[in-house]
Scaffold this active site. Structure first.
Site, PDB file in Angstrom:
ATOM      1  N   GLU A  72       0.802  -1.243   0.000  1.00 12.15           N
ATOM      2  CA  GLU A  72       0.000   0.000   0.000  1.00 12.15           C
ATOM      3  C   GLU A  72       0.829   1.285   0.000  1.00 12.15           C
ATOM      4  OE1 GLU A  72      -2.822  -0.524   3.211  1.00 12.15           O
ATOM      5  OE2 GLU A  72      -3.692  -2.266   2.260  1.00 12.15           O
ATOM      6  N   GLU A 105      -5.933 -10.967  -1.834  1.00 14.64           N
ATOM      7  CA  GLU A 105      -6.756 -10.840  -0.621  1.00 14.64           C
ATOM      8  C   GLU A 105      -8.237 -10.827  -0.999  1.00 14.64           C
ATOM      9  OE1 GLU A 105      -5.408  -7.574   1.859  1.00 14.64           O
ATOM     10  OE2 GLU A 105      -3.319  -7.953   1.383  1.00 14.64           O
TER      11      GLU A 105
HETATM   12  C1  XIL Z   1      -6.295  -7.073   7.999  1.00 16.88           C
HETATM   13  C2  XIL Z   1      -6.519  -8.314   8.867  1.00 16.88           C
HETATM   14  O1  XIL Z   1      -7.337  -9.217   8.163  1.00 16.88           O
HETATM   15  C3  XIL Z   1      -7.149  -7.937  10.192  1.00 16.88           C
HETATM   16  O2  XIL Z   1      -7.204  -9.058  11.066  1.00 16.88           O
HETATM   17  C4  XIL Z   1      -6.339  -6.817  10.853  1.00 16.88           C
HETATM   18  O3  XIL Z   1      -7.017  -6.392  12.015  1.00 16.88           O
HETATM   19  C5  XIL Z   1      -6.155  -5.641   9.910  1.00 16.88           C
HETATM   20  O4  XIL Z   1      -5.567  -6.100   8.700  1.00 16.88           O
HETATM   21  N1  XIL Z   1      -5.111  -5.143   3.420  1.00 16.88           N
HETATM   22  C6  XIL Z   1      -4.044  -5.891   3.854  1.00 16.88           C
HETATM   23  C7  XIL Z   1      -4.238  -6.824   4.991  1.00 16.88           C
HETATM   24  O5  XIL Z   1      -2.973  -5.876   3.210  1.00 16.88           O
HETATM   25  O6  XIL Z   1      -3.048  -6.991   5.738  1.00 16.88           O
HETATM   26  C8  XIL Z   1      -5.360  -6.418   5.892  1.00 16.88           C
HETATM   27  O7  XIL Z   1      -5.562  -7.441   6.853  1.00 16.88           O
HETATM   28  C9  XIL Z   1      -6.610  -6.158   5.081  1.00 16.88           C
HETATM   29  C10 XIL Z   1      -6.391  -5.052   4.081  1.00 16.88           C
END
Ligand code: XIL
Length: 348
Positions: A134, A240
């Site tokens: 990010e 994701e």
């Molecule tokens: C999220 C997790 O799923 C949660 O458990 C945590 O509280 C916050 O982060 N983008 C990403 C991930 O790259 O690392 C994030 O994961 C979701 C958004």
């Protein structure tokens, strides 16, 4: 007649890996039925939290590899690959790390110590690393305003890739972000990737996070973004994936956004209507058709969570009961699962 074992990973074998993000310390973090589900349908794992800077490097002189090591043992025992997530991110990051006022050389030393220690600990054991997460601004300029950018300058990304390569030369190195399929952020990402490649950095792939909303999936943008990233010679992964069925304001997937619990918005707390699950299945099918097409072929599709009960979208951007994945809270296949198996058959 040979029955086709209904395994997502087997159904898409030869096309792309099927992954899941998992939290906690394995194996105890999951119930036996969840472990069985994971082993049957997935061939690559992403640690949901435990390899992020905060959890893995809580104090300057202390690293905690407990959960990451357990995840690797579990994965090895089930012949699964592991992708590290993530070496450099402004979220879930210790407050002392790259703190305001630090000068460039001290910041590079801090970043270096972190990446060398963490990537070095897992050297030779991971398929790849989400090296930087990010870094691209949502609007306007080029890079997001983060502690790393302020302390080091725009070449922090290049340094992170170089450090990761030195620490684990056999790991693939990825840039990972959300909304980078959308025009604007896509152009800024192409600029970053171009500059990385020009600098001679080892970068093997780009991860499109894929936190999409039901009925608002930007299918055309996804297809054209994958195609343009592929023209750079990079692997493209969906890292994701989830399809949120509860509306949320346009906040991409920025974990910094928080909304108070609003019972009126928690529309599916007693279950998700069949008609919504069918629409979700159809939209998953369209996505996987794009992912499997030759010009947009991706190398991995990882879901962000194992089943609906384990999705971060039950807690973000606020508490709600969500149903974004292919399996329900009882580990049972949803219409989306059956649609994906069908899509795999069609793609053969
Ligand atoms: C999220 C997790 O799923 C949660 O458990 C945590 O509280 C916050 O982060 N983008 C990403 C991930 O790259 O690392 C994030 O994961 C979701 C958004």
């Amino acid at each position: 007649m040979r029955t086709i074992e209904p395994s997502l990973a087997k159904a898409f074998a030869g096309r792309f890996q099927i992954g899941a993000a998992v939290g906690g310390v394995l194996p105890d973090a999951l119930e036996p039925a969840e472990r069985a589900l994971l082993a049957q349908h997935f061939n690559v794992l992403t640690p949901e939290n435990c390899m992020k800077p905060g959890p893995i490097h809580p104090e300057r002189e202390r690293y905690d590899f407990t959960a990451g090591d357990a995840l690797l043992r579990f994965a090895r025992g089930h012949s699964m690959a592991v992708v590290g997530h993530t070496l450099c991110w402004h979220q879930q990051c210790p407050s002392w790390f790259l703190a305001d006022g630090i000068d460039r050389s001290a910041a590079l030393a801090e970043l270096g110590a972190h990446i060398r220690t963490v990537a070095g600990h897992y050297r030779g054991q991971l398929q790849g690393w989400d090296v930087v997460n990010e870094a691209i601004a949502d609007q306007g300029d080029y890079l997001r305003d983060t502690p790393a950018l302020r302390a080091i300058g725009p070449d922090y990304v290049q340094h992170a890739f170089q450090l990761a390569h030195e620490a684990d030369p056999s790991a693939e190195l990825y840039y990972n972000d959300f909304n980078i399929e959308q025009p604007g952020k896509r152009e800024r990402t192409l600029r970053l990737l171009d500059s990385l490649l020009e600098s001679g950095a080892r970068v093997h792939g780009v991860g499109i996070q894929g936190h999409w909303l039901l009925d608002q999936v930007p299918f055309d943008d996804i297809a054209s973004a994958i195609a343009s990233y592929r023209t750079l010679g990079l692997k493209v992964m969906i890292t994701e994936l989830d399809l949120d069925v509860v509306d949320r304001p346009d906040c991409g997937a920025d974990v910094a956004v928080h909304r108070a619990y609003a019972p009126a918005e928690d529309v599916y707390r007693d279950g998700c209507p069949a008609v919504v699950l069918e629409r979700q299945a159809a939209q998953y099918t369209r996505l996987f058709e794009i992912f499997a097409a030759p010009e947009t072929a991706v190398t991995r599709v990882s879901f962000w969570g194992l089943h609906d009960g384990r999705s971060w979208l039950n807690n973000w951007p606020g508490k709600r009961t969500n149903h974004p994945l292919a399996f329900d809270r009882q580990c049972q296949p949803k219409p989306a699962f059956h649609a994906l198996l069908e899509a795999a058959r069609e793609a053969r």
